[in-house]
Design a protein around this motif. Structure first.
Motif, mmCIF file in Angstrom:
data_model
loop_
_atom_site.group_PDB
_atom_site.id
_atom_site.type_symbol
_atom_site.label_atom_id
_atom_site.label_comp_id
_atom_site.label_asym_id
_atom_site.label_seq_id
_atom_site.Cartn_x
_atom_site.Cartn_y
_atom_site.Cartn_z
ATOM 1 N N VAL A 1 0.807 -1.182 -0.050
ATOM 2 C CA VAL A 1 -0.052 0.109 0.056
ATOM 3 C C VAL A 1 0.737 1.337 -0.015
ATOM 4 N N ASN A 2 0.501 2.235 -1.000
ATOM 5 C CA ASN A 2 1.076 3.555 -1.026
ATOM 6 C C ASN A 2 2.833 3.471 -1.242
ATOM 7 N N ASP A 3 3.501 3.623 0.131
ATOM 8 C CA ASP A 3 4.883 3.629 -0.233
ATOM 9 C C ASP A 3 5.583 2.193 -0.261
ATOM 10 N N CYS B 1 7.565 8.143 -0.639
ATOM 11 C CA CYS B 1 6.687 8.402 -1.743
ATOM 12 C C CYS B 1 6.076 6.998 -2.175
ATOM 13 N N ARG B 2 5.015 7.218 -3.045
ATOM 14 C CA ARG B 2 4.217 6.451 -3.416
ATOM 15 C C ARG B 2 5.063 5.654 -4.484
ATOM 16 N N TRP C 1 8.831 -1.922 -11.950
ATOM 17 C CA TRP C 1 8.293 -1.181 -10.606
ATOM 18 C C TRP C 1 8.743 0.093 -10.415
ATOM 19 N N VAL C 2 8.308 1.072 -9.870
ATOM 20 C CA VAL C 2 9.134 2.528 -9.584
ATOM 21 C C VAL C 2 8.400 2.942 -8.506
ATOM 22 N N MET C 3 9.207 4.115 -7.709
ATOM 23 C CA MET C 3 8.865 4.787 -6.910
ATOM 24 C C MET C 3 8.998 6.190 -7.249
ATOM 25 N N ALA C 4 7.954 7.162 -6.553
ATOM 26 C CA ALA C 4 7.881 8.287 -7.320
ATOM 27 C C ALA C 4 9.081 9.207 -7.576
ATOM 28 N N ASP C 5 9.741 9.242 -6.506
ATOM 29 C CA ASP C 5 10.891 10.437 -6.493
ATOM 30 C C ASP C 5 12.347 9.849 -5.765
#
Length: 258
Positions: A77-79, A233-234, A210-214
Motif C-alpha cells: 500500500v502507497n509507499d 513516496c508512492r 516497478w517504480v517509486m515516485a522520487d
C-alpha cells in the motif's frame, strides 16, 4: 537454473496463468474503501485452494526475507512496493494498492502483479505512475521474441520508465519462471540491448517493472519483508508471466476480458 517447457507443457502454463489473472481481478473488484488487507489474504487463500492449486508464498523463505513469508498474496500500500505482508490495515479512499500473486498448479508457476487506486479519489501522480509501469511492461513484452536477449527486454522497460521521469532500482526485477517461482535469468528493469541470455521458445519469464515516485532507494519494514520507498513516496508495480513462442511472446496472465 533455466527451464525450457516442451510444447505439450504450455497448456498447463496457460491454465495456471489464467487462474492467477482471475484471482487478481476478483481481488481488485473486492478491494474497496473499508476492506482489510487480511481479508484480501483470506480471499486469495480460499480461491487458490478451491482451484486445487498451491501458494508459492506461504513457505517462501529466501535470503532477503525474515523467515517464511507466511501469507498467500503480497499487499503493498502507497509507499510499499514489493513483498508487502498483509496486516491489520483498512483501505482508505485514494490508497494505491499493489497485489502480487504467484501460484503453482500442474507443476507450473505463474506470477503477476497489478496496481490500482482504491475508492473515488484518483491522485493524478499515482495514475501516471501506474500507467508508466503498465506501458513499460508492454514495451518489455514487445521486445521478447526468439533470438532476442534479456538486455533487449531490460532496455525496452528502462527506456519507458526513464522517459516517464522515474529512476530505477535494479536489485529486484523480472525473472525466469517454470516449475518454481524464481529462476534464472534475472531481468533488470533497465539495461543494455544485445546482452545477456538469448531467448528461445518454451522459456517462461515474469516481467515486472516497478517504480517509486522520487527515489530508487528501498528500506525494509520492521516485518522483515515489506520493501518501501526510502522517502515515503508512492510506488507502483505491474507484472505478467509470458511464454516465448516461435512468433514472439504470449501473455499467460492476461485477464480474460482483455
Amino acid at each position: 537454473m533455466i527451464e525450457i517447457l516442451a510444447p505439450t507443457e504450455l497448456p498447463r502454463a496457460k491454465e495456471v496463468g489464467a487462474l492467477v489473472a482471475e484471482i487478481l481481478q476478483t481481488l481488485k473488484s473486492r478491494s474497496a474503501v473499508g476492506t482489510n488487507l487480511q481479508d484480501i489474504n483470506r480471499w486469495a487463500e480460499a480461491m487458490i485452494f478451491e482451484a486445487g492449486a498451491q501458494s508459492c508464498y506461504v513457505d517462501y523463505a529466501p535470503s532477503f526475507g525474515r523467515g517464511p513469508f507466511g501469507h498467500y498474496i503480497c499487499t503493498s500500500v502507497n509507499d510499499a512496493v514489493l513483498h508487502g505482508k498483509p496486516y491489520d490495515y483498512t483501505l482508505a479512499d485514494g490508497d494505491l494498492l499493489s497485489l502480487d500473486l504467484a501460484v503453482s498448479k500442474g507443476g507450473v508457476v505463474a506470477d503477476s502483479a497489478i496496481s490500482f487506486i482504491v475508492g473515488d479519489s484518483k491522485p493524478p501522480e499515482s495514475v501516471a505512475m501506474i500507467s508508466a509501469t503498465e506501458r513499460a511492461l508492454q514495451a518489455g513484452i514487445a521486445a521478447a521474441r526468439p533470438g532476442a536477449r534479456i538486455g533487449d527486454i531490460s532496455h525496452a522497460i528502462g527506456s519507458t520508465l526513464h522517459e516517464a521521469g522515474y529512476s530505477i532500482n535494479t536489485k529486484f526485477g523480472g525473472h525466469g519462471i517454470g516449475s518454481t517461482m524464481h529462476q534464472d535469468p534475472h531481468i533488470p528493469n533497465t539495461g543494455r540491448p544485445g546482452r545477456g541470455y538469448t531467448l528461445r521458445p518454451g522459456l517462461l519469464l515474469a516481467l515486472e517493472p516497478w517504480v517509486m515516485a522520487d527515489t530508487a532507494d528501498l528500506i525494509t519494514d520492521a516485518d522483515g519483508w515489506t520493501l518501501r520507498s526510502a522517502t515515503g513516496c508512492r510506488t507502483a508495480h505491474s507484472e505478467h508471466t509470458i511464454a516465448i513462442t516461435n512468433d514472439g511472446a504470449e501473455i499467460l496472465t492476461l485477464p480474460a476480458r482483455q
